[in-house]
Design an enzyme around this catalytic site. Sequence first.
Site, PDB file in Angstrom:
ATOM      1  N   THR A  35      42.202  11.784  13.560  1.00 35.90           N
ATOM      2  CA  THR A  35      40.977  11.422  12.849  1.00 35.90           C
ATOM      3  C   THR A  35      40.908   9.897  12.845  1.00 35.90           C
ATOM      4  N   GLU A  83      43.517  14.610   4.791  1.00 40.68           N
ATOM      5  CA  GLU A  83      42.580  13.543   4.474  1.00 40.68           C
ATOM      6  C   GLU A  83      43.146  12.901   3.219  1.00 40.68           C
ATOM      7  N   THR A 133      51.300  14.450  -3.489  1.00 42.20           N
ATOM      8  CA  THR A 133      51.006  13.202  -4.198  1.00 42.20           C
ATOM      9  C   THR A 133      51.146  13.341  -5.714  1.00 42.20           C
ATOM     10  N   ASP A 134      51.344  12.220  -6.384  1.00 49.33           N
ATOM     11  CA  ASP A 134      51.377  12.235  -7.855  1.00 49.33           C
ATOM     12  C   ASP A 134      49.995  12.462  -8.454  1.00 49.33           C
ATOM     13  N   GLU A 135      48.942  12.286  -7.630  1.00 45.72           N
ATOM     14  CA  GLU A 135      47.573  12.393  -8.180  1.00 45.72           C
ATOM     15  C   GLU A 135      47.249  13.798  -8.656  1.00 45.72           C
ATOM     16  N   TYR A 159      39.868  14.597  -3.678  1.00 42.20           N
ATOM     17  CA  TYR A 159      41.137  14.464  -2.931  1.00 42.20           C
ATOM     18  C   TYR A 159      42.287  15.124  -3.680  1.00 42.20           C
ATOM     19  N   SER A 160      42.467  14.738  -4.957  1.00 45.61           N
ATOM     20  CA  SER A 160      43.649  15.253  -5.663  1.00 45.61           C
ATOM     21  C   SER A 160      43.522  16.751  -5.925  1.00 45.61           C
ATOM     22  N   LYS A 163      44.616  18.414  -2.762  1.00 46.10           N
ATOM     23  CA  LYS A 163      46.084  18.359  -2.612  1.00 46.10           C
ATOM     24  C   LYS A 163      46.749  19.336  -3.588  1.00 46.10           C
ATOM     25  N   ASN A 189      52.106   4.600  -1.828  1.00 47.30           N
ATOM     26  CA  ASN A 189      52.928   3.938  -0.812  1.00 47.30           C
ATOM     27  C   ASN A 189      52.248   2.659  -0.321  1.00 47.30           C
ATOM     28  N   LEU A 199      44.045  -0.253  -0.904  1.00 49.92           N
ATOM     29  CA  LEU A 199      44.011  -1.537  -1.605  1.00 49.92           C
ATOM     30  C   LEU A 199      44.874  -2.633  -0.950  1.00 49.92           C
ATOM     31  N   ARG A 223      49.185   1.653 -10.908  1.00 51.38           N
ATOM     32  CA  ARG A 223      49.760   2.515  -9.887  1.00 51.38           C
ATOM     33  C   ARG A 223      51.255   2.209  -9.808  1.00 51.38           C
ATOM     34  N   HIS A 294      37.713   7.248 -11.965  1.00 49.67           N
ATOM     35  CA  HIS A 294      38.918   6.492 -11.618  1.00 49.67           C
ATOM     36  C   HIS A 294      40.091   6.800 -12.570  1.00 49.67           C
TER      37      HIS A 294
HETATM   38  P1  NAD Z   1      46.758   8.900   6.524  1.00 45.95           P
HETATM   39  O1  NAD Z   1      45.331   9.158   6.191  1.00 45.95           O
HETATM   40  O2  NAD Z   1      47.179   7.518   6.889  1.00 45.95           O
HETATM   41  O3  NAD Z   1      47.210   9.845   7.733  1.00 45.95           O
HETATM   42  C1  NAD Z   1      46.853  11.192   7.825  1.00 45.95           C
HETATM   43  C2  NAD Z   1      47.127  11.656   9.253  1.00 45.95           C
HETATM   44  O4  NAD Z   1      46.818  13.058   9.314  1.00 45.95           O
HETATM   45  C3  NAD Z   1      46.263  10.967  10.298  1.00 45.95           C
HETATM   46  O5  NAD Z   1      47.061  10.578  11.400  1.00 45.95           O
HETATM   47  C4  NAD Z   1      45.260  12.023  10.697  1.00 45.95           C
HETATM   48  O6  NAD Z   1      44.822  11.905  12.037  1.00 45.95           O
HETATM   49  C5  NAD Z   1      46.071  13.289  10.492  1.00 45.95           C
HETATM   50  N1  NAD Z   1      45.246  14.490  10.291  1.00 45.95           N
HETATM   51  C6  NAD Z   1      44.145  14.621   9.509  1.00 45.95           C
HETATM   52  N2  NAD Z   1      43.662  15.886   9.593  1.00 45.95           N
HETATM   53  C7  NAD Z   1      44.499  16.563  10.419  1.00 45.95           C
HETATM   54  C8  NAD Z   1      44.555  17.903  10.882  1.00 45.95           C
HETATM   55  N3  NAD Z   1      43.624  18.812  10.525  1.00 45.95           N
HETATM   56  N4  NAD Z   1      45.540  18.261  11.712  1.00 45.95           N
HETATM   57  C9  NAD Z   1      46.474  17.365  12.108  1.00 45.95           C
HETATM   58  N5  NAD Z   1      46.457  16.070  11.713  1.00 45.95           N
HETATM   59  C10 NAD Z   1      45.491  15.676  10.868  1.00 45.95           C
HETATM   60  O7  NAD Z   1      47.591   9.438   5.296  1.00 45.95           O
HETATM   61  P2  NAD Z   1      48.971   8.916   4.689  1.00 45.95           P
HETATM   62  O8  NAD Z   1      48.701   7.862   3.704  1.00 45.95           O
HETATM   63  O9  NAD Z   1      49.926   8.659   5.799  1.00 45.95           O
HETATM   64  O10 NAD Z   1      49.424  10.222   3.865  1.00 45.95           O
HETATM   65  C11 NAD Z   1      50.212  11.232   4.493  1.00 45.95           C
HETATM   66  C12 NAD Z   1      50.457  12.347   3.491  1.00 45.95           C
HETATM   67  O11 NAD Z   1      51.121  11.830   2.356  1.00 45.95           O
HETATM   68  C13 NAD Z   1      49.170  12.992   2.968  1.00 45.95           C
HETATM   69  O12 NAD Z   1      49.392  14.364   2.827  1.00 45.95           O
HETATM   70  C14 NAD Z   1      48.945  12.339   1.615  1.00 45.95           C
HETATM   71  O13 NAD Z   1      48.266  13.210   0.739  1.00 45.95           O
HETATM   72  C15 NAD Z   1      50.387  12.124   1.166  1.00 45.95           C
HETATM   73  N6  NAD Z   1      50.624  10.994   0.252  1.00 45.95           N
HETATM   74  C16 NAD Z   1      50.122   9.748   0.530  1.00 45.95           C
HETATM   75  C17 NAD Z   1      50.419   8.676  -0.319  1.00 45.95           C
HETATM   76  C18 NAD Z   1      49.918   7.283  -0.042  1.00 45.95           C
HETATM   77  O14 NAD Z   1      50.091   6.401  -0.890  1.00 45.95           O
HETATM   78  N7  NAD Z   1      49.342   6.989   1.132  1.00 45.95           N
HETATM   79  C19 NAD Z   1      51.221   8.892  -1.455  1.00 45.95           C
HETATM   80  C20 NAD Z   1      51.684  10.188  -1.714  1.00 45.95           C
HETATM   81  C21 NAD Z   1      51.392  11.221  -0.840  1.00 45.95           C
HETATM   82  O1  DAU Z   2      49.118   7.980  -5.844  1.00 49.42           O
HETATM   83  C1  DAU Z   2      49.258   8.385  -4.517  1.00 49.42           C
HETATM   84  C2  DAU Z   2      47.945   8.178  -3.788  1.00 49.42           C
HETATM   85  O2  DAU Z   2      47.817   6.783  -3.566  1.00 49.42           O
HETATM   86  C3  DAU Z   2      47.868   8.946  -2.479  1.00 49.42           C
HETATM   87  O3  DAU Z   2      47.927  10.325  -2.742  1.00 49.42           O
HETATM   88  C4  DAU Z   2      46.566   8.606  -1.738  1.00 49.42           C
HETATM   89  O4  DAU Z   2      46.561   9.259  -0.471  1.00 49.42           O
HETATM   90  C5  DAU Z   2      46.516   7.110  -1.534  1.00 49.42           C
HETATM   91  O5  DAU Z   2      45.288   6.756  -0.923  1.00 49.42           O
HETATM   92  C6  DAU Z   2      46.653   6.374  -2.869  1.00 49.42           C
HETATM   93  O6  DAU Z   2      45.484   6.604  -3.712  1.00 49.42           O
HETATM   94  P1  DAU Z   2      44.819   5.442  -4.583  1.00 49.42           P
HETATM   95  O7  DAU Z   2      43.410   5.796  -4.835  1.00 49.42           O
HETATM   96  O8  DAU Z   2      45.673   5.100  -5.745  1.00 49.42           O
HETATM   97  O9  DAU Z   2      44.959   4.222  -3.508  1.00 49.42           O
HETATM   98  P2  DAU Z   2      43.934   3.057  -3.107  1.00 49.42           P
HETATM   99  O10 DAU Z   2      44.690   2.099  -2.247  1.00 49.42           O
HETATM  100  O11 DAU Z   2      42.633   3.582  -2.592  1.00 49.42           O
HETATM  101  O12 DAU Z   2      43.642   2.356  -4.501  1.00 49.42           O
HETATM  102  C7  DAU Z   2      44.701   1.812  -5.285  1.00 49.42           C
HETATM  103  C8  DAU Z   2      44.095   1.286  -6.563  1.00 49.42           C
HETATM  104  O13 DAU Z   2      43.287   0.147  -6.260  1.00 49.42           O
HETATM  105  C9  DAU Z   2      43.167   2.271  -7.243  1.00 49.42           C
HETATM  106  O14 DAU Z   2      43.292   2.119  -8.655  1.00 49.42           O
HETATM  107  C10 DAU Z   2      41.779   1.855  -6.792  1.00 49.42           C
HETATM  108  C11 DAU Z   2      41.914   0.349  -6.635  1.00 49.42           C
HETATM  109  N1  DAU Z   2      41.093  -0.257  -5.579  1.00 49.42           N
HETATM  110  C12 DAU Z   2      41.112   0.289  -4.346  1.00 49.42           C
HETATM  111  C13 DAU Z   2      40.353  -0.254  -3.327  1.00 49.42           C
HETATM  112  C14 DAU Z   2      40.332   0.353  -1.933  1.00 49.42           C
HETATM  113  C15 DAU Z   2      40.359  -1.406  -5.876  1.00 49.42           C
HETATM  114  O15 DAU Z   2      40.381  -1.908  -7.009  1.00 49.42           O
HETATM  115  N2  DAU Z   2      39.633  -1.959  -4.859  1.00 49.42           N
HETATM  116  C16 DAU Z   2      39.576  -1.430  -3.605  1.00 49.42           C
HETATM  117  O16 DAU Z   2      38.835  -1.971  -2.729  1.00 49.42           O
END
Ligand code: NAD
Ligand code: DAU
Length: 355
Positions: A35, A83, A133-135, A159-160, A163, A189, A199, A223, A294
């Site tokens: 994607t 996603e 995720t913790d969400e 999203y949450s 999940k 992360n 962010l 966070r 939020h």
């Molecule tokens: P990301 O959006 O960077 O990556 C998601 C990947 O999944 C992409 O490479 C995308 O192409 C692939 N994908 C999407 N739909 C697909 C499908 N139908 N089949 C196969 N591949 C598909 O996400 P991320 O930040 O790397 O998160 C990875 C996992 O960890 C997710 O499940 C997310 O919920 C979880 N998670 C993320 C965070 C965070 O802070 N980013 C924290 C806790 C948990």
């Molecule tokens: O807690 C784990 C989650 O963390 C994961 O499950 C999600 O996949 C990951 O995207 C992340 O979610 P958040 O919504 O917490 O992350 P994001 O980076 O989008 O935003 C972090 C914080 O910053 C949130 O409180 C929203 C705020 N924010 C975000 C953006 C993109 C801003 O203030 N400005 C911004 O432009």
Amino acid sequence: MTILVTGGAGFIGGNFVLDWLAQSEETVVNLDALTYAGNLDTLRSLRDKPQHVFIHGSIGDRPLVEKLLAEHRPRAVINFAAESHVDRSIHGPSDFIETNIVGTFNLLESVRGYWMGLSAEDKQAFRFLHVSTDEVYGTLSPQDPPFAETHRYEPNSPYSASKAASDHLVRAWHHTYGLPVLTTNCSNNYGPYHFPEKLIPLVILNALAGKPLPIYGDGQQVRDWLYVKDHCSAIRRVLEAGRLGETYNVGGWNEKANLQVVNTICAILDELKPRADGASYAAQIAFVQDRPGHDRRYAIDARKLERELGWKPAETFDSGIRKTVEWYLANPQWVENVASGHYRDWIDQQYGQIA
Ligand code: NAD
Ligand code: DAU
């Protein structure tokens, strides 16, 4: 021996595959739908490595997944595919329902069919690890204790909620069918190869480009930040020794308000790459409209993972955020390819035109 990783071209999955192959000879079959969030540029260093087998496809494509399982006979499946961006889920929830819920269901069914056909010994050794995720736990007020694994599910965004639904499916496939599952629920992360819609990478790249640094609402949302490589080590540890059917919270004990995070990034950039006019990057901070619904505060109680499996994060927020800023400064080509969309050209070149 082989493992199947889904979503391994994304941020965390990509870091996981890179780390795995840096420490093991075990083949990784990497299934990713590519994607907008999938970026093969992240995996460029593995191009000539036979232990990395990339497959372009979806977790929801049962014939494909069944064929892959039959052909590669993995000892474990680690499901990162999702996603993942909350703001996108607010604007368009349907992809989140399709991938995170229906996709996980289809993946579980494909894996269950494969697992049922294994020998008794292989069946026992097999693992399905679901990355969540913790969400799913909702939001905390300032005086609440951090989320433990026993906290009730109270997801607040599309999203949450998607999940949370996927976590429930994984749990049910264990309790009903005996599938040997493990679930990890991790906090936010950050680190290398993070797509700049989130962010931390957004702020680093906007700062360097002289653009505004958008802070939602009052910037006091909290966070609990974890360096991505610590998340990867936690997943490896849970895969190795986690108790079947259990969930493990993963976090770094690094609660920070968003404004504090952005000011920290600005201070590091001021030191490493000062603005030409001598002003601080913090001058670019712009308060913008808040995200609907939020969540105010997330915080993870990771003591179960430490107590049972001896896992601890290696990075503090200070060390991890500095490494992250340094990584973005040292990798302008990766950044440029993402910012310009050219990372899609690489995908087209390798795999032909994709949707
Ligand atoms: P990301 O959006 O960077 O990556 C998601 C990947 O999944 C992409 O490479 C995308 O192409 C692939 N994908 C999407 N739909 C697909 C499908 N139908 N089949 C196969 N591949 C598909 O996400 P991320 O930040 O790397 O998160 C990875 C996992 O960890 C997710 O499940 C997310 O919920 C979880 N998670 C993320 C965070 C965070 O802070 N980013 C924290 C806790 C948990
Ligand atoms: O807690 C784990 C989650 O963390 C994961 O499950 C999600 O996949 C990951 O995207 C992340 O979610 P958040 O919504 O917490 O992350 P994001 O980076 O989008 O935003 C972090 C914080 O910053 C949130 O409180 C929203 C705020 N924010 C975000 C953006 C993109 C801003 O203030 N400005 C911004 O432009």
